[in-house]
Write a protein that holds these residues in place. Structure first.
Motif, PDB file in Angstrom:
ATOM      1  N   UNK A  13       0.873  -1.167   0.000  1.00  0.00           N
ATOM      2  CA  UNK A  13       0.000   0.000   0.000  1.00  0.00           C
ATOM      3  C   UNK A  13       0.914   1.222   0.000  1.00  0.00           C
ATOM      4  N   UNK A  14       0.909   2.005  -1.088  1.00  0.00           N
ATOM      5  CA  UNK A  14       1.818   3.150  -1.171  1.00  0.00           C
ATOM      6  C   UNK A  14       1.484   4.231  -0.150  1.00  0.00           C
ATOM      7  N   UNK A  15       2.525   4.872   0.367  1.00  0.00           N
ATOM      8  CA  UNK A  15       2.339   5.945   1.343  1.00  0.00           C
ATOM      9  C   UNK A  15       2.692   7.288   0.724  1.00  0.00           C
ATOM     10  N   UNK A  16       3.837   7.385   0.065  1.00  0.00           N
ATOM     11  CA  UNK A  16       4.288   8.662  -0.481  1.00  0.00           C
ATOM     12  C   UNK A  16       3.874   8.882  -1.933  1.00  0.00           C
ATOM     13  N   UNK A  17       3.614   7.816  -2.655  1.00  0.00           N
ATOM     14  CA  UNK A  17       3.301   7.917  -4.076  1.00  0.00           C
ATOM     15  C   UNK A  17       2.015   7.154  -4.366  1.00  0.00           C
ATOM     16  N   UNK A  18       1.522   7.263  -5.593  1.00  0.00           N
ATOM     17  CA  UNK A  18       0.271   6.596  -5.928  1.00  0.00           C
ATOM     18  C   UNK A  18       0.483   5.177  -6.460  1.00  0.00           C
ATOM     19  N   UNK A  19       1.670   4.640  -6.283  1.00  0.00           N
ATOM     20  CA  UNK A  19       1.962   3.275  -6.693  1.00  0.00           C
ATOM     21  C   UNK A  19       3.002   2.690  -5.744  1.00  0.00           C
ATOM     22  N   UNK A  20       2.925   1.382  -5.485  1.00  0.00           N
ATOM     23  CA  UNK A  20       3.913   0.776  -4.581  1.00  0.00           C
ATOM     24  C   UNK A  20       5.273   0.643  -5.260  1.00  0.00           C
ATOM     25  N   UNK A  21       6.317   0.637  -4.463  1.00  0.00           N
ATOM     26  CA  UNK A  21       7.663   0.415  -4.991  1.00  0.00           C
ATOM     27  C   UNK A  21       7.870  -1.078  -5.197  1.00  0.00           C
ATOM     28  N   UNK A  22       8.768  -1.417  -6.132  1.00  0.00           N
ATOM     29  CA  UNK A  22       9.156  -2.801  -6.389  1.00  0.00           C
ATOM     30  C   UNK A  22      10.666  -2.898  -6.243  1.00  0.00           C
ATOM     31  N   UNK A  23      11.138  -4.070  -5.890  1.00  0.00           N
ATOM     32  CA  UNK A  23      12.569  -4.287  -5.753  1.00  0.00           C
ATOM     33  C   UNK A  23      13.211  -4.251  -7.133  1.00  0.00           C
ATOM     34  N   UNK A  24      14.286  -3.480  -7.265  1.00  0.00           N
ATOM     35  CA  UNK A  24      15.016  -3.335  -8.533  1.00  0.00           C
ATOM     36  C   UNK A  24      16.501  -3.527  -8.260  1.00  0.00           C
ATOM     37  N   UNK A  25      17.265  -3.700  -9.307  1.00  0.00           N
ATOM     38  CA  UNK A  25      18.716  -3.812  -9.178  1.00  0.00           C
ATOM     39  C   UNK A  25      19.402  -2.753 -10.027  1.00  0.00           C
ATOM     40  N   UNK A  26      20.387  -2.093  -9.455  1.00  0.00           N
ATOM     41  CA  UNK A  26      21.150  -1.074 -10.174  1.00  0.00           C
ATOM     42  C   UNK A  26      22.619  -1.318  -9.876  1.00  0.00           C
ATOM     43  N   UNK A  27      23.449  -1.255 -10.895  1.00  0.00           N
ATOM     44  CA  UNK A  27      24.886  -1.425 -10.715  1.00  0.00           C
ATOM     45  C   UNK A  27      25.521  -0.047 -10.622  1.00  0.00           C
ATOM     46  N   UNK A  28      26.265   0.207  -9.545  1.00  0.00           N
ATOM     47  CA  UNK A  28      26.931   1.489  -9.323  1.00  0.00           C
ATOM     48  C   UNK A  28      28.358   1.257  -8.858  1.00  0.00           C
ATOM     49  N   UNK A  29      29.211   2.228  -9.133  1.00  0.00           N
ATOM     50  CA  UNK A  29      30.559   2.169  -8.573  1.00  0.00           C
ATOM     51  C   UNK A  29      30.462   2.459  -7.079  1.00  0.00           C
ATOM     52  N   UNK A  30      31.500   2.098  -6.346  1.00  0.00           N
ATOM     53  CA  UNK A  30      31.525   2.407  -4.913  1.00  0.00           C
ATOM     54  C   UNK A  30      31.444   3.916  -4.687  1.00  0.00           C
TER      55      UNK A  30
END
Length: 63
Positions: A13-30
């Motif tokens: 149930x979203x609190x801040x936005x009108x849609x729930x967040x989903x788990x995603x993956x992002x590759x970043x440098x340290x």
């Protein structure tokens, strides 16, 4: 952005936005990851919420 303190969190149930967040993956440098964590801490939000705010601020498209 308000952190909606005092609002009870309910799974999927979203609190801040009108849609729930989903788990995603992002590759970043340290370096990038530490910078995001530092900026998020300065703004009193999580790294996830910081990225969400930056993306929505700069390039949100309607789904």
């Amino acid at each position: 952005m308000s952190t909606a303190k005092g609002k009870k969190r309910v799974k999927n149930i979203p609190v801040l936005y009108d849609e729930p967040k989903k788990k995603r993956g992002v590759m970043l440098t340290d370096t990038a990851w530490h910078s995001i964590q530092e900026l998020a801490a300065k703004n009193n939000v999580s790294a996830s919420e910081y990225l969400e705010e930056m993306i929505r601020k700069h390039c949100v498209t309607e789904a």
